[in-house]
Design a protein around this motif. Sequence first.
Motif, PDB file in Angstrom:
ATOM      1  N   SER B  45     -18.463  59.828 -13.402  1.00 22.68           N
ATOM      2  CA  SER B  45     -18.786  58.797 -14.400  1.00 22.68           C
ATOM      3  C   SER B  45     -19.878  59.280 -15.344  1.00 22.68           C
ATOM      4  O   SER B  45     -19.913  58.892 -16.515  1.00 22.68           O
ATOM      5  CB  SER B  45     -19.235  57.507 -13.714  1.00 22.68           C
ATOM      6  OG  SER B  45     -18.161  56.939 -13.007  1.00 22.68           O
ATOM      7  N   GLN B  89     -15.386  52.289 -15.702  1.00 16.96           N
ATOM      8  CA  GLN B  89     -15.250  52.025 -14.274  1.00 16.96           C
ATOM      9  C   GLN B  89     -15.705  50.593 -13.974  1.00 16.96           C
ATOM     10  O   GLN B  89     -15.090  49.893 -13.191  1.00 16.96           O
ATOM     11  CB  GLN B  89     -16.089  53.025 -13.458  1.00 16.96           C
ATOM     12  CG  GLN B  89     -15.953  52.829 -11.954  1.00 16.96           C
ATOM     13  CD  GLN B  89     -16.684  53.901 -11.140  1.00 16.96           C
ATOM     14  OE1 GLN B  89     -17.343  54.794 -11.683  1.00 16.96           O
ATOM     15  NE2 GLN B  89     -16.566  53.812  -9.832  1.00 16.96           N
ATOM     16  N   ASP B 170     -11.898  55.966 -16.395  1.00 16.95           N
ATOM     17  CA  ASP B 170     -12.772  56.124 -15.241  1.00 16.95           C
ATOM     18  C   ASP B 170     -12.356  55.154 -14.134  1.00 16.95           C
ATOM     19  O   ASP B 170     -12.683  53.974 -14.176  1.00 16.95           O
ATOM     20  CB  ASP B 170     -14.235  55.901 -15.651  1.00 16.95           C
ATOM     21  CG  ASP B 170     -15.209  56.342 -14.561  1.00 16.95           C
ATOM     22  OD1 ASP B 170     -14.737  56.719 -13.459  1.00 16.95           O
ATOM     23  OD2 ASP B 170     -16.428  56.322 -14.824  1.00 16.95           O
ATOM     24  N   GLU B 171     -11.648  55.674 -13.167  1.00 18.17           N
ATOM     25  CA  GLU B 171     -11.184  54.877 -12.016  1.00 18.17           C
ATOM     26  C   GLU B 171     -10.503  53.589 -12.450  1.00 18.17           C
ATOM     27  O   GLU B 171     -10.765  52.525 -11.906  1.00 18.17           O
ATOM     28  CB  GLU B 171     -12.346  54.564 -11.074  1.00 18.17           C
ATOM     29  CG  GLU B 171     -12.827  55.806 -10.356  1.00 18.17           C
ATOM     30  CD  GLU B 171     -13.689  55.477  -9.144  1.00 18.17           C
ATOM     31  OE1 GLU B 171     -13.471  54.430  -8.527  1.00 18.17           O
ATOM     32  OE2 GLU B 171     -14.576  56.292  -8.834  1.00 18.17           O
TER      33      GLU B 171
HETATM   34 MG   LIG Z   1     -17.851  56.818 -11.081  1.00 22.92          MG
END
Ligand SMILES: [Mg+2]
Lengths: 442, 259
Positions: B45, B89, B170-171
């Motif tokens: 991240s 995220q 991000d995720e």
């Molecule tokens: Mg992360």
Amino acid sequence: MASTLMNPSPTGLELIDTLSRHLAEPEWAGALRREAWHRFMQAPMPSRTHEHWRRTDVSHLNLEDITPALPRSTPALPRWLEETIRKGAKRIGGTLAFVDGSLVYSHTGDSLRKHGVIFTDWQHAIQQHPDAIRQVAEQLDYDPADEKFTAMARAYATSGTVLIVPRGVAVTLPLQTFFAASGDGPVFPRTLVVLEEGSRVTLLDGLLSPDLPARAFGSGVADLVLGEGAELTYVLFQQWGQGMEYFHHQRAVLGRDSHLTTITVALGASLSKATIESVLCSPGAVSDMLGVVFGDDNQHFDHHTVQLHTVGNTTSDLLFKVALDGQSYSAYSGLIRIEPGAQKANAYQRNENLVLSKQAHAETLPNLEIEANDVRCTHGATVAPVDIEQMFYLMSRGLAPRDASRLVVEGFLQPVLDRISAKSLREMVSAKVDAKIASRRA
Amino acid sequence: MSHPLLEIRDLHVAVDGKPILKGVNLTINRGEIHALMGRNGSGKSTLAATLMGHPRYEVTRGEVLFEGQNLLEMEVDERARAGVFLAFQYPVAIPGVSVANFLRSALKSLREEEMSAREFRNALKEEFKALHMPDSFASRYVNEGFSGGEKKRLEIVQMGMIKPKLAILDETDSGLDIDGVRIVSENVNRIAGQDTGVLLITHYQRILRYIRPHFVHVMVGGRIIRSGDESLAHELEQRGYDWLLQEAGAEEKELQEVG
Ligand SMILES: [Mg+2]
Ligand SMILES: Nc1ncnc2c1ncn2[C@@H]1O[C@H](COP(=O)(O)OP(=O)(O)OP(=O)(O)O)[C@@H](O)[C@H]1O
């Protein structure tokens, strides 16, 4: 300037009587005006040693030198005010407009008259409905902390809005009134709203002017009286231009099972100080107090709210949101007072401040005086800069910093504006708030 | 024109003076999908936020070129206008600001020619439909009170409206239900098309079955220690990270002994 001017002089009282004569006021109204004037002269000029005045310096004001002009005989509706009315809220049940204390425009729908709703200026009301006004006017109180300014307003006000809604009448379309200043002399706005038993209405009370070339002064009062089961939404919309120094006292007295929603929107004036007070003196009364302040440049705001529970089984809620940019300053102080014996009172208070620039400054001062033991009371306050995670998120979608912070501020204030249930007024007020946010110089 | 879409060279990043990224090298060409995997706290991240320009992340060394331009010199909003997009995220709530108002303002800043209000509404409606979200979300406040999965879907709705050149996800798969992963993946593929570069950060192989990466990278301690093809992700799922760390540790040791 000779200091003898500071003393109460016969010219002063003569002026009061001239005003009364000029306005052809009945005897009792003249007496109230004289009483107000004596109080004004006797009340000490507030100073910063007084808690209520600690955050607003008025030492530069020489109130005894400020006198009202006699109402003009042929007042004109200025172009900008006409625009405000024309481009403003649609679907309105009635509009009044004043300039420097003279009625310049009045439009009321037939249905108001048919239902016996009085929505007119102070002078007409006094002539046509003297008993109704007198009964209320003679009972109006003076808050000691604001007495100098409140008494001044009552002594010098030449007109203002009167709204009386008879028993059981629900006015469906919102009403609006604009009190404008030309900058040519002081203004003394005065509003009286009386809701009889079971009646319902929404009123927007606008205080407006263009930016003023020189310093101007104003002092106003608004008295709201709610009978049993009455429901009032009252929007105080303050957008005085630069240069105005304005003092205001709003007092609502809530009857049994009545419900007041008061929304204070403060955008304008160089300096403004307002007290917004709800007196819950009958069981079942509910007061929702909301506020929105947006300041920039060197604006100075001082708001004091009072949630006064004199009896139990009453509820007051408060949400006051302040956003500040430039070098602006805001003080918010809020008193919750629950008097002895006022059991089962509920009182909530929340003040949130969003500070957009390093030079802006917000103060928040809650004050609780609880003298009953079976009550529910909470309060909270925050002062915070714009959240950098929010800014990052918005900017990551392409918004320039200015646009990103504009959205954050609009969003911050929106929940309060959402509480104006009349759509037309809500849209009008939101548009003005958004316009001011968009125009800030920072 | 021959520049790669994104070139990261020896990127070092610190947060509050603490080094997090310690020499990242990565090149992404148009149309390429790169998966970035690695344990919690390895710096994935941090890389994503640094590429988007988060003010808290301080680049202490290295450079990042986006279409040959120095990305690190650009403000966050300039990066967005250049074509970089980050699906967060942890998407941020913006109370009081409706999704429609927010996206309308965003598109105004991003595009040369303005969309009509009608075009905008229709486009937004389409994206919500594609992500299986009711379009009543348009009038809800941005991410406020959204469920975890709804937040992730809204990120992809935004990607669809914005159509970036480089999408950093991000995720995006975490927090999504099983159908959600498929729906989001299909939409990422649709929006990305042939030209968009994708940097897909994930812990799971599941999303990689739908969004098939050309490259898989493993980040450990702020560095990419291993790159491979799809099979690397598969191997990680089977074996975890330990074997990689041991190999990397051995290499490190060797390097130190040599040096
Ligand atoms: Mg992360
Ligand atoms: N703003 C910050 N303040 C302090 N430490 C930070 C900050 N941002 C990142 N870190 C630290 O940097 C390291 C890398 O964090 P990062 O969020 O990049 O990891 P990640 O690989 O994305 O992990 P995850 O898989 O759990 O999302 C962590 O140890 C984290 O605590």
